[in-house]
Design a protein around this motif. Structure first.
Motif, short mmCIF file in Angstrom:
data_model
loop_
_atom_site.label_atom_id
_atom_site.label_comp_id
_atom_site.label_asym_id
_atom_site.label_seq_id
_atom_site.Cartn_x
_atom_site.Cartn_y
_atom_site.Cartn_z
N LEU A 127 0.82 -1.20 0.00
CA LEU A 127 0.00 0.00 0.00
C LEU A 127 0.86 1.26 0.00
CD1 LEU A 127 -2.93 -0.82 2.47
CD2 LEU A 127 -2.96 -0.79 -0.03
N ALA A 128 1.96 1.22 0.77
CA ALA A 128 2.86 2.38 0.81
C ALA A 128 3.48 2.64 -0.56
CB ALA A 128 3.96 2.17 1.85
N GLY A 129 3.83 1.57 -1.29
CA GLY A 129 4.36 1.73 -2.63
C GLY A 129 3.33 2.33 -3.59
N LEU A 130 2.09 1.88 -3.47
CA LEU A 130 1.01 2.44 -4.29
C LEU A 130 0.76 3.91 -3.95
CD1 LEU A 130 -1.52 -0.55 -4.28
CD2 LEU A 130 -0.01 0.17 -6.14
N CYS A 131 0.85 4.23 -2.64
CA CYS A 131 0.67 5.61 -2.20
C CYS A 131 1.76 6.50 -2.78
CB CYS A 131 0.66 5.67 -0.68
SG CYS A 131 0.48 7.34 0.00
N ALA A 132 3.01 6.04 -2.74
CA ALA A 132 4.11 6.81 -3.31
C ALA A 132 3.94 6.99 -4.81
CB ALA A 132 5.44 6.11 -3.01
N ALA A 133 3.46 5.93 -5.48
CA ALA A 133 3.22 6.02 -6.92
C ALA A 133 2.13 7.04 -7.23
CB ALA A 133 2.86 4.65 -7.48
N ALA A 134 1.08 7.07 -6.39
CA ALA A 134 0.00 8.03 -6.60
C ALA A 134 0.48 9.46 -6.40
CB ALA A 134 -1.16 7.72 -5.64
N VAL A 135 1.37 9.67 -5.41
CA VAL A 135 1.91 11.01 -5.18
C VAL A 135 2.76 11.46 -6.37
CG1 VAL A 135 3.49 12.35 -3.74
CG2 VAL A 135 1.84 10.81 -2.67
N VAL A 136 3.60 10.55 -6.88
CA VAL A 136 4.43 10.89 -8.04
C VAL A 136 3.55 11.16 -9.26
CG1 VAL A 136 6.17 10.00 -9.64
CG2 VAL A 136 6.42 9.61 -7.18
N ALA A 137 2.50 10.33 -9.44
CA ALA A 137 1.61 10.50 -10.59
C ALA A 137 0.85 11.82 -10.50
CB ALA A 137 0.64 9.33 -10.67
N LYS A 138 0.55 12.25 -9.26
CA LYS A 138 -0.17 13.52 -9.09
C LYS A 138 0.62 14.67 -9.68
CE LYS A 138 -0.07 15.41 -5.04
NZ LYS A 138 -0.30 15.73 -3.62
N ASN A 155 -4.58 10.32 -0.99
CA ASN A 155 -5.05 10.52 0.38
C ASN A 155 -5.69 9.27 0.94
OD1 ASN A 155 -4.18 13.17 0.60
ND2 ASN A 155 -6.08 14.02 -0.18
N LEU A 156 -6.46 8.56 0.10
CA LEU A 156 -7.12 7.33 0.55
C LEU A 156 -6.09 6.26 0.90
CD1 LEU A 156 -9.84 5.96 1.00
CD2 LEU A 156 -9.79 5.21 -1.38
N LEU A 157 -5.10 6.08 0.02
CA LEU A 157 -4.05 5.10 0.29
C LEU A 157 -3.19 5.53 1.48
CD1 LEU A 157 -2.87 4.25 -3.34
CD2 LEU A 157 -4.07 2.73 -1.76
N GLY A 158 -2.91 6.83 1.58
CA GLY A 158 -2.11 7.32 2.70
C GLY A 158 -2.79 7.08 4.03
N ALA A 159 -4.11 7.31 4.09
CA ALA A 159 -4.85 7.07 5.33
C ALA A 159 -4.83 5.59 5.69
CB ALA A 159 -6.29 7.56 5.18
N ALA A 160 -4.95 4.71 4.68
CA ALA A 160 -4.92 3.28 4.94
C ALA A 160 -3.55 2.84 5.46
CB ALA A 160 -5.27 2.51 3.66
N ALA A 171 -8.86 15.87 4.38
CA ALA A 171 -8.50 16.35 3.05
C ALA A 171 -9.29 15.61 1.98
CB ALA A 171 -7.00 16.16 2.82
N LEU A 172 -9.50 14.31 2.18
CA LEU A 172 -10.28 13.52 1.24
C LEU A 172 -11.73 13.99 1.20
CD1 LEU A 172 -10.43 11.07 -0.68
CD2 LEU A 172 -10.88 9.64 1.33
N VAL A 173 -12.31 14.22 2.38
CA VAL A 173 -13.69 14.70 2.45
C VAL A 173 -13.81 16.08 1.80
CG1 VAL A 173 -15.51 15.47 4.04
CG2 VAL A 173 -14.30 13.33 4.47
#
Length: 230
Positions: free
Chosen positions: A72-83, A96-101, A144-146
């Motif tokens: 999940l942390a790897g997916l979160c980092a990938a989402a941040v880079v993709a952003k 944010n969803l992955l980070g919270a998880a 932040a997600l809300v």
């Protein structure tokens, strides 16, 4: 008598203070955040957050959740880079969803690690404080997600309306810890039902954690320091 090599002693000393360094990194991020402004500040905060998250993942490596949490942390980092690479707004929501998880599972991992320790020292107590700070970070990501899904979920009252995103996120970060501490200054008001429910649950979670988990750790630490009465 077995001898201990200088290298082994150094490793043991470092590992015995693992939560010292994690707490110092968290406090450093808090102290630096008021002096960072604009888009570069958001990027730097994301980098610091990912770095702290990786450091926290290395604390409880024997947990059953560890491999899944690392994924999940790897997916979160990938989402941040993709952003930042694609500019797609929905990647912020995914991040944010992955980070919270990840923060939730990390807090569970570290709490389980701490509860299994037979010897409670200062580093263990500081580890409990790290989990408390992670609770505030997790709720900040949820807020932040809300706010991304419903722009009217929060009223910023004296701070004005139509705030830029970096300022809005900074205020939500502040609101998260104010709610966790049950201080409630009233300058940021949750308006939607989801936002109000999250604020209430965060306040209850913070009080429950401090009263039961942290009080237990501190009590055991004090008991170990006291001389045994005969």
């Amino acid at each position: 008598m077995p001898t201990v090599s200088p290298t082994s002693a150094a490793v043991a000393a470092t590992s015995s203070k693992r939560f010292h360094w994690l707490l110092a990194a968290l406090l450093l991020q808090f102290a630096a955040s008021p002096f960072l402004d604009g888009t570069p500040a958001v990027i730097l905060q994301d980098i610091l957050f990912l770095g702290i998250l990786l450091a926290a993942l290395g604390v409880a490596r024997r947990s059953r959740l560890h491999q899944f949490n690392c994924l999940l942390a790897g997916l979160c980092a990938a989402a941040v880079v993709a952003k930042y690479g694609t500019g797609l707004s929905h990647m912020d929501v995914v991040g944010n969803l992955l980070g919270a998880a990840v923060i939730l599972l990390t807090a569970v991992e570290v709490s389980g690690y701490l509860s299994r320790q037979r010897r409670v020292d200062l580093d263990t107590v500081l580890g409990g404080l790290c989990v408390y700070l992670f609770i505030g970070v997790m709720w900040y990501l949820l807020y932040a997600l809300v706010g991304q899904l419903d722009p009217r979920a929060f009223d910023y009252t004296v701070h004005g309306h139509d705030l830029p995103e970096p300022e809005r996120l900074r205020l939500l970060f502040f609101f998260s810890y104010v709610s966790l501490l049950t201080t409630g200054y009233g300058d940021i008001v949750p308006m939607s039902a989801v936002a109000r429910t999250l604020a209430v649950v965060e306040g209850i979670t913070g009080q429950f954690y401090m009263v039961f988990f942290m009080a237990r750790l501190v009590g055991l630490h004090v008991a170990e320091k006291m001389p045994s009465s005969r």
